[in-house]
Design an enzyme around this catalytic site. Structure first.
Site, PDB file in Angstrom:
ATOM      1  N   GLU A 227       0.779  -1.043   0.112  1.00 49.47           N
ATOM      2  CA  GLU A 227       0.375   0.023   0.281  1.00 49.47           C
ATOM      3  C   GLU A 227       1.212   1.303  -0.115  1.00 49.47           C
ATOM      4  O   GLU A 227       1.354   1.451   0.690  1.00 49.47           O
ATOM      5  CB  GLU A 227      -0.977  -0.150   1.340  1.00 49.47           C
ATOM      6  CG  GLU A 227      -2.121   1.006   1.339  1.00 49.47           C
ATOM      7  CD  GLU A 227      -2.104   2.421   1.663  1.00 49.47           C
ATOM      8  OE1 GLU A 227      -1.257   3.037   0.205  1.00 49.47           O
ATOM      9  OE2 GLU A 227      -2.263   2.518   2.427  1.00 49.47           O
ATOM     10  N   CYS A 261      -2.047   8.802   2.101  1.00 51.96           N
ATOM     11  CA  CYS A 261      -1.593   8.738   0.926  1.00 51.96           C
ATOM     12  C   CYS A 261      -3.307   9.031   0.377  1.00 51.96           C
ATOM     13  O   CYS A 261      -2.786   8.782  -1.062  1.00 51.96           O
ATOM     14  CB  CYS A 261      -1.443   7.074   1.229  1.00 51.96           C
ATOM     15  SG  CYS A 261      -2.326   6.012   1.608  1.00 51.96           S
TER      16      CYS A 261
HETATM   17  P1  NAP Z   1       9.336   5.367   4.122  1.00 55.22           P
HETATM   18  O1  NAP Z   1      10.283   5.289   3.985  1.00 55.22           O
HETATM   19  O2  NAP Z   1       8.187   3.968   3.405  1.00 55.22           O
HETATM   20  O3  NAP Z   1       8.569   3.885   5.485  1.00 55.22           O
HETATM   21  C1  NAP Z   1       7.657   2.937   5.670  1.00 55.22           C
HETATM   22  C2  NAP Z   1       7.980   2.266   6.686  1.00 55.22           C
HETATM   23  O4  NAP Z   1       9.433   1.369   5.431  1.00 55.22           O
HETATM   24  C3  NAP Z   1       8.724   2.264   7.667  1.00 55.22           C
HETATM   25  O5  NAP Z   1       8.496   1.167   8.554  1.00 55.22           O
HETATM   26  C4  NAP Z   1      10.267   2.186   7.423  1.00 55.22           C
HETATM   27  O6  NAP Z   1      10.837   2.324   8.170  1.00 55.22           O
HETATM   28  C5  NAP Z   1      10.503   1.540   6.391  1.00 55.22           C
HETATM   29  N1  NAP Z   1      11.459   1.753   5.313  1.00 55.22           N
HETATM   30  C6  NAP Z   1      11.616   2.193   4.334  1.00 55.22           C
HETATM   31  N2  NAP Z   1      12.230   2.050   3.487  1.00 55.22           N
HETATM   32  C7  NAP Z   1      13.111   0.822   3.755  1.00 55.22           C
HETATM   33  C8  NAP Z   1      14.011  -0.733   3.248  1.00 55.22           C
HETATM   34  N3  NAP Z   1      14.388   0.143   1.992  1.00 55.22           N
HETATM   35  N4  NAP Z   1      13.312  -1.580   3.587  1.00 55.22           N
HETATM   36  C9  NAP Z   1      12.745  -2.042   4.347  1.00 55.22           C
HETATM   37  N5  NAP Z   1      11.621  -1.199   4.857  1.00 55.22           N
HETATM   38  C10 NAP Z   1      12.382   0.218   4.344  1.00 55.22           C
HETATM   39  O7  NAP Z   1       8.019   6.500   4.395  1.00 55.22           O
HETATM   40  P2  NAP Z   1       8.950   7.552   4.993  1.00 55.22           P
HETATM   41  O8  NAP Z   1       9.829   7.723   5.044  1.00 55.22           O
HETATM   42  O9  NAP Z   1       8.538   7.963   6.039  1.00 55.22           O
HETATM   43  O10 NAP Z   1       7.894   8.418   4.141  1.00 55.22           O
HETATM   44  C11 NAP Z   1       8.359   9.389   3.018  1.00 55.22           C
HETATM   45  C12 NAP Z   1       7.833   9.362   1.723  1.00 55.22           C
HETATM   46  O11 NAP Z   1       6.778   8.053   1.940  1.00 55.22           O
HETATM   47  C13 NAP Z   1       5.993   9.751   1.919  1.00 55.22           C
HETATM   48  O12 NAP Z   1       6.226  11.698   1.875  1.00 55.22           O
HETATM   49  C14 NAP Z   1       5.002   9.341   1.512  1.00 55.22           C
HETATM   50  O13 NAP Z   1       5.186   9.751   0.166  1.00 55.22           O
HETATM   51  C15 NAP Z   1       5.257   8.882   1.524  1.00 55.22           C
HETATM   52  N6  NAP Z   1       4.565   7.860   2.647  1.00 55.22           N
HETATM   53  C16 NAP Z   1       3.460   7.071   1.901  1.00 55.22           C
HETATM   54  C17 NAP Z   1       2.007   6.765   3.325  1.00 55.22           C
HETATM   55  C18 NAP Z   1       1.139   5.461   2.671  1.00 55.22           C
HETATM   56  O14 NAP Z   1       0.478   5.846   3.590  1.00 55.22           O
HETATM   57  N7  NAP Z   1       1.831   5.579   1.388  1.00 55.22           N
HETATM   58  C19 NAP Z   1       2.674   6.448   4.190  1.00 55.22           C
HETATM   59  C20 NAP Z   1       3.644   6.971   4.968  1.00 55.22           C
HETATM   60  C21 NAP Z   1       4.806   7.237   3.875  1.00 55.22           C
HETATM   61  P3  NAP Z   1      11.761   3.724   8.991  1.00 55.22           P
HETATM   62  O15 NAP Z   1      11.231   4.353   9.417  1.00 55.22           O
HETATM   63  O16 NAP Z   1      13.266   3.232  10.080  1.00 55.22           O
HETATM   64  O17 NAP Z   1      12.779   4.151   7.622  1.00 55.22           O
END
Ligand code: NAP
Length: 453
Positions: A227, A261
């Site tokens: 998602e 999202c």
């Molecule tokens: P994110 O980096 O995708 O974080 C979501 C989850 O994935 C966190 O638990 C994160 O852990 C983990 N994660 C990140 N990179 C990973 C990898 N390479 N391998 C395994 N797990 C990984 O999101 P964010 O940095 O918090 O936000 C960045 C962007 O993501 C936002 O600007 C937005 O565009 C998008 N976002 C979308 C949603 C949605 O509901 N669709 C929600 C949040 C963010 P860590 O926190 O430890 O990095």
């Protein structure tokens, strides 16, 4: 070390030691043992525990809400509503899981043939900070009711929420180890996915995280549900009920300070409505009270982290440099904390960051179009395909438009929202698979054929 910083003040809330790889392996072992017993339990037993989880959530609502607000800045009123919604999804799956997973009898050449839906084991959930409780419960409630176990790797800025969720299930009387939180960074996720006791992965988050997790899971031949982000279109046709449409447009954009999202992000407005929509949306956005998220009358809190604030500001400034016109906001707020002013940009065009990318914050992008056909083309001109809205007094026409929008859901004369009774998920770069409803609970089960001669 996982460091929690209150985004409203930039002060450190708390620091948590990460689990070592040995501790992670030990936890997964205990969860696996719990699963072996849990899978034998019947629906009546699981149902009573899941209803108790809903009770625990309601009882401790204020405490959980405060934890979320301190960790990622959502307003306290939205945080309380989030806890209520988690209780709803627990009650919903408590009441419906048995019916959703009942044997499906199929007439064949056998004397009896059927499809059974059986648990698969431990599901790893990699979750984001934006709805720290809801994202987890909408996975955990169906997973546990299906007889699976769960381990959670939550976003690094919300470990307090992650531990509180683990405690909800414990307080409700679930087996101690059936749902555990791993305090780990994203670097450790690969090793967890590779662990043979982990059977599937669900991830909610960004596109890069989704690609990384899905490729590791693919290598390990483990199923994933993803998602990811969205840039939902909000289409205003020439016969829309404008006051209702504008009021809802602001709620749809500003929920969770724009960090959802399924927030409406691209406001695609048909020409005769553009001027009025611009004026009314700007006026409503400017009337929102921005400030301390712990206060009940605050409507817009800080963004979750300073780096996300900087990213959003860059998207806005690049778009302005490319010709977008600022109706209000357009910059960071003065003072400490990750606050961004409620912003409306208009005359947004293809190529600008706010047209092409997901904007995860309080920024509305108005894209004027000449007619309905162009509105549909612009709505579909996106890498994402999560949700969307269509506004028209002619609901038949609006439904016909809704059917042509390439997303996982479209709401007519309403804002896109998640509801336990309806499937939730996306297409294109918004991911794949579905959560919620009977579709969601069947993602992580063994759909097993039994054929008797
Ligand atoms: P994110 O980096 O995708 O974080 C979501 C989850 O994935 C966190 O638990 C994160 O852990 C983990 N994660 C990140 N990179 C990973 C990898 N390479 N391998 C395994 N797990 C990984 O999101 P964010 O940095 O918090 O936000 C960045 C962007 O993501 C936002 O600007 C937005 O565009 C998008 N976002 C979308 C949603 C949605 O509901 N669709 C929600 C949040 C963010 P860590 O926190 O430890 O990095």
């Amino acid at each position: 070390m996982l460091k929690v910083i209150n985004p409203a003040t930039n002060e450190i809330v708390k620091e948590y030691d990460e689990h070592t790889p040995e501790e992670v392996a030990d936890i997964i072992g205990k969860v696996q043992d719990a699963f072996i017993r849990w899978r034998q339990t019947d629906f009546t037993h699981r149902k009573s525990l899941m209803h108790k989880a809903a009770e625990v959530l309601r009882k401790n609502k204020n405490q959980y809400a405060r934890t979320m607000t301190m960790e990622m800045g959502k307003t306290i009123t939205e945080a309380r509503a989030e806890v209520e919604k988690c209780a709803w999804v627990c009650d919903y799956y408590a009441d419906h899981a048995e019916e959703f997973l009942a044997d499906d009898i199929v007439e064949t050449d056998a004397s009896r043939s059927l499809v059974a839906f059986e648990p698969i084991g431990i599901v790893l959930a990699v979750m984001p900070w934006n709805f720290p409780f809801w994202q987890v419960f909408r996975f955990a409630a169906p997973a546990l009711m299906a007889g699976n176990a769960g381990v959670l790797k939550h976003a690094s800025n919300v470990p307090g929420s992650a531990l509180a969720i683990e405690a909800v299930f414990r307080e409700a009387g679930f087996p101690e180890e059936i749902f555990r939180t791993l305090l780990i960074s994203s670097r450790q996720v690969e090793a967890v996915i590779a662990d043979s006791r982990i059977r599937a992965v669900t991830l909610t988050g960004s596109e890069p995280a989704g690609m990384s997790v899905a490729s590791i899971a693919g290598r390990e031949l483990k199923k994933t549900v993803l998602e990811l982000g969205g840039s939902d279109p909000y289409i205003v046709l020439d016969d829309a009920d404008l006051p209702a449409c504008v009021a809802t447009s602001v709620t749809a954009r500003m929920i969770n300070t724009g960090q959802s999202c399924i927030a409406a992000k691209r406001f695609i407005v048909v020409e005769p409505m553009v001027k009025q929509f611009e004026q009314q949306q700007k006026a409503t956005m400017e009337s929102l009270k921005v400030g301390d998220p712990l206060l009940d009358d605050t409507k817009v809190g800080p963004m979750a982290r300073m780096d996300l604030l900087d990213e959003l500001d860059e998207q806005v400034h690049k778009s302005i440099a490319m010709g977008a016109r600022v109706l209000c906001g357009g910059r960071k707020a003065d003072g400490p904390g990750a606050f961004y002013l409620p912003t409306v940009l208009t005359e947004v065009k293809k190529g600008m960051p706010v047209y092409e990318q997901e904007t995860f914050g309080p920024v509305a992008a108005i894209i004027p179009v000449k007619d309905t056909e162009e509105a549909i083309a612009v709505a579909n001109d996106s890498l994402f395909g999560l949700g969307g809205s269509v506004w028209s007094r002619d609901v038949q026409k609006a439904e016909a438009v809704a059917r042509r929008i390439e997303t996982g859901s479209v709401f007519v004369n309403g804002m896109t929202k998640s509801d336990p009774r309806l499937p939730f998920g996306g297409i294109k770069k918004s991911g794949y698979g579905r959560e919620l409803s009977h579709y969601g609970i069947r993602e992580f089960v063994n759909i097993k054929t039994i054929w008797i001669a």
